[in-house]
Design an enzyme around this catalytic site. Structure first.
Site, PDB file in Angstrom:
ATOM      1  N   SER A 559       0.829  -1.197   0.000  1.00 34.35           N
ATOM      2  CA  SER A 559       0.000   0.000   0.000  1.00 34.35           C
ATOM      3  C   SER A 559       0.872   1.260   0.000  1.00 34.35           C
ATOM      4  O   SER A 559       1.668   1.451  -0.922  1.00 34.35           O
ATOM      5  CB  SER A 559      -0.969  -0.051   1.193  1.00 34.35           C
ATOM      6  N   ASP A 644      -9.968  -3.442  -5.270  1.00 37.75           N
ATOM      7  CA  ASP A 644      -9.371  -2.629  -4.212  1.00 37.75           C
ATOM      8  C   ASP A 644      -9.918  -1.194  -4.244  1.00 37.75           C
ATOM      9  O   ASP A 644      -9.765  -0.494  -5.234  1.00 37.75           O
ATOM     10  CB  ASP A 644      -7.850  -2.605  -4.424  1.00 37.75           C
ATOM     11  N   HIS A 679      -8.222  -4.761  -1.240  1.00 36.08           N
ATOM     12  CA  HIS A 679      -6.947  -4.267  -0.713  1.00 36.08           C
ATOM     13  C   HIS A 679      -6.295  -5.279   0.215  1.00 36.08           C
ATOM     14  O   HIS A 679      -5.078  -5.325   0.315  1.00 36.08           O
ATOM     15  CB  HIS A 679      -7.210  -2.968   0.052  1.00 36.08           C
TER      16      HIS A 679
END
Length: 710
Positions: A559, A644, A679
């Site tokens: 991320s 995501d 995600h």
């Protein structure tokens, strides 16, 4: 050989962007499709996945063995440490071979006795039977992805509300069921977040999001009524702010907070009178961040400002929230992370010198005035570096429950008697496969950054295998954004690296919260590059200290940590052998310039608003997609999830396409895009291990560590 297959080539469609006289050309902009159904885009992602499968086919047998090894360490049939709440023990249960948990409870036969650290849940034939309230395995059968975001029992224990996500897009449906009969109550609440609280026994408070997935409205729902007739308690119209929700430990109030990255203000809802609506508790003042708890006649307010950056703790009377008494003043070297209130005690979770600590204070009787705190008592921990988490405890007891782990200590649940100072271990996660914590050494070292700042790193290795002469393989992990602290936690799958001689290191770089608020402030906005140069300094230091060499150094981030990977990949491609970037935020400038992308507007306080020239050029100078050049890159693995909502799949896809076009080396570049996850990747506990097995196999393939016989 599998590698001989040519990698996919994404088509180029020129897309020109201009700002401040600066022209950027993005030939892969077309890969972004918000509907996620463009056939060309999906075809390209499938080609990349097929290429990855082909390249990795020769090590598939090893990968399968590694997965079996990872899975073999997990005790598949297990229960969590039961938590005493009212007349029941509540716990979660894993079953042999099952991906998901069961939510269970048992009646307490002697519920009149005060809770004690020595309580244990009877499970024999004569004890009250186990009652399964919800079996996630049954629910998950109908879905490729399944996650329960919230599971809340009503105050009278007769009902349960739970929020489920069946796509990975973090948009939830809330179901209410009778906790005994298990029958549904009314229609589910659709299109909501997992922010959910009971307001008494017959109403729920929940939060919904706007079209850019910003939690912006809080609602009151009376059971048995239609969702369409729910009352909106507050609508946050400022798109720099998002709503949050939590209940006081006393169960008397629900607190609704509206927060940006720098400011947070709080409303309260009296649970006994929800129809009265919200009351302002802390005013909206730019730069002041407050969190509120309740006990007796007082609210306790944790308050941060520019001046008091590590927070102070104040109290005020419920009747007069604007007249406050300081309980714990601001300290430059100690950050108040959070507090937990009890009928007779206050537990304060803090950070000092990069380490977490818990201090417990005894409070006067609830109806007494509160003019200050007596001396506190510190909870002691054994490892040099560790992670400690608060967890739910029973308000009316003197038992504080917390979860402790370290790089070599599996997650352990402790009950701590706040009167006597006695800690009793309630559960330590079982690690099968001959695990022995004494085989591992954990260390804390300090590294000098480019500007002289001392950066803490946490290290673990198997003392029987690591030579510490520069020849060991090493995995260095980093994050460094949003004031998130990556504390030295235990991960079972990591043992498969340590037991093959890897040294594992976490770099606690600026932009994270490990060393207090200033640590974060010095790694964001126009100081963001400190995050990257700190990480590079940590990598160089590991080589200098003979923990590894460039030829054996692997790095990983996910991320915003994937942004870190992209940045250091462009800055120092010579320093690393392997780079693993998970769901990486790599198209930072283009994304932050587009307010229609989820979560963008609130991000301006983290990265800067690139509609302003200074921020535009600063972000352009590190944004990974904008800085890919014709140079040799190391071996790279990039992952993404099509659904995501936090980092759009198109960011890593564009990054890979551009790297393929520009790089001048023959090293591996693989892209793995999960077409059915978000995600947080797969939802099942074993499915997640498959991802670890794949990543580890990729690293070991590059490092030539895979046995020939496999």
């Amino acid at each position: 050989m599998a590698e001989s297959r040519s990698p996919p080539v994404a088509k180029k469609v020129e897309h020109v962007m201009q700002m401040f006289g600066d022209v950027r050309v993005d030939n892969y902009y077309w890969l972004r499709d918000d509907s996620r159904c463009n056939p060309d885009m999906l075809s390209y992602l499938r080609e990349e996945n097929e290429y990855t499968d082909t390249v990795m086919s020769g090590t598939k047998q090893f990968e399968n063995q590694l997965f079996a090894e990872l899975r073999g360490r997990i005790k598949e049939d297990d229960i969590s440490a039961p938590l005493r709440k009212g007349p029941y023990y509540y716990y979660k249960k894993n079953l042999q071979g099952k991906e998901y948990v069961q939510h269970c409870r048992r009646l307490i036969t002697d519920n009149k006795a005060e809770p004690s650290v020595y309580d244990t849940m009877p499970t024999g034939p004569d004890s009250p039977p186990e009652h399964i309230i919800l079996d996630e395995n049954v629910k998950a059968q109908e879905h490729g992805y399944y996650r329960i975001g919230t599971f809340k029992v009503s105050p009278d224990h007769k009902l349960v509300a739970y929020a489920e996500d069946t796509k990975g897009d973090e948009i939830y449906t809330v179901h209410v069921i009778d906790s005994e009969a298990l029958t549904p109550l009314g229609q589910p609440l659709k299109g909501v977040t997992c922010y959910l609280q009971w307001a008494g026994n017959d109403a729920l408070v929940y939060v919904t999001m706007d079209e850019i997935l910003r939690p912006d409205k809080v609602w009151l729902h009376k059971l048995g009524t239609e969702q369409s007739s729910d009352v909106c308690l507050y609508h946050e119209k400022d798109d720099m702010f998002s709503l949050d929700l939590h209940a006081s430990e006393s169960h008397k109030y629900i607190f609704v907070a509206s927060e940006s990255k720098t400011t947070r203000f709080v409303f309260s809802l009296d649970v006994s009178k929800p129809e009265d609506g919200l009351r302002v508790l802390t005013p909206r003042v730019d730069g002041i961040d407050s969190s509120v708890s309740h006990r007796g006649n007082h609210f306790f307010i944790q308050r941060r400002s520019t001046e008091f950056y590590n927070s102070e703790l104040v109290s005020c009377s419920v009747d007069d929230p604007f007249k406050t008494t300081v309980l714990i003043p601001h300290r430059e070297s100690v950050k108040i992370q959070e507090i937990q209130l009890f009928r007779d005690h206050l537990a304060v979770f803090e950070r000092e010198q990069g380490l977490q600590k818990i201090t417990v204070y005894r409070l006067p009787a609830e109806e007494q005035p509160l003019n200050g705190l007596q001396a506190g008592r510190s909870v002691s921990f054994v490892d040099p570096v560790y992670k400690v988490n608060s967890t739910e405890s029973e308000f009316s007891s003197s038992v504080l429950r917390f979860c402790y782990s370290s790089l070599k200590t599996p997650p352990s649940v402790y009950d701590y008697d706040m009167d006597s100072g006695t800690s009793v271990i309630k559960k330590i996660d079982t690690v099968l496969g001959g695990f022995d914590a004494s085989n591992y050494v954990t260390e804390r070292k300090w590294v000098s950054a480019a500007d002289g700042t001392q950066i803490p790193i946490s290290i673990v290795y198997n003392k029987k295998l690591a030579k510490l002469d520069g020849s060991d393989p090493c995995l260095l992990y980093g994050y460094g954004s949003y004031e998130n602290s990556v504390d030295p936690y235990f991960k079972t799958s990591r043992l498969s690296l340590l037991d093959r001689g890897f040294v594992y290191v976490i770099a606690h770089v600026r932009g994270g919260g490990e060393m207090g608020r200033q640590w974060y402030e010095n790694g964001k906005l126009l100081k963001k590059k400190n995050t990257f140069t700190d990480f590079i300094a940590c990598a160089e230091s590991l080589i200098e200290l003979k923990y590894c060499s460039k030829e054996k150094l692997c790095v990983e981030g996910r991320s915003a940590g994937g942004l870190l990977m992209g940045a250091v990949l462009n800055m120092r491609p010579d320093l690393f052998k392997v780079v693993v970037a998970g769901v990486p935020f790599v198209d930072a400038l283009t994304t932050i310039l587009d307010p229609t992308i989820p979560l963008t507007t609130s991000e301006w306080e983290e990265w800067g608003d690139p509609r302003k020239e200074e921020y535009y050029f600063y972000m352009k100078s590190y944004s990974p997609v904008d800085n890919v050049t014709a140079q040799n890159y190391p071996n790279v693995l990039v992952t993404a999830g099509l659904n995501d909502p936090r980092v759009m799949y198109s960011e890593p896809a564009k990054f890979v396409a551009k790297l393929r076009e520009m790089k001048t080396d023959n090293n591996l570049l693989l892209f793995k895009c999960d077409l059915g996850a978000g995600h947080f990747s797969k939802s099942g506990r074993f499915e997640k291990l498959q991802e670890d097995a794949f990543t580890f196999t990729f690293m070991m393939k590059v490092l030539d560590m895979i046995p020939v016989s496999v």
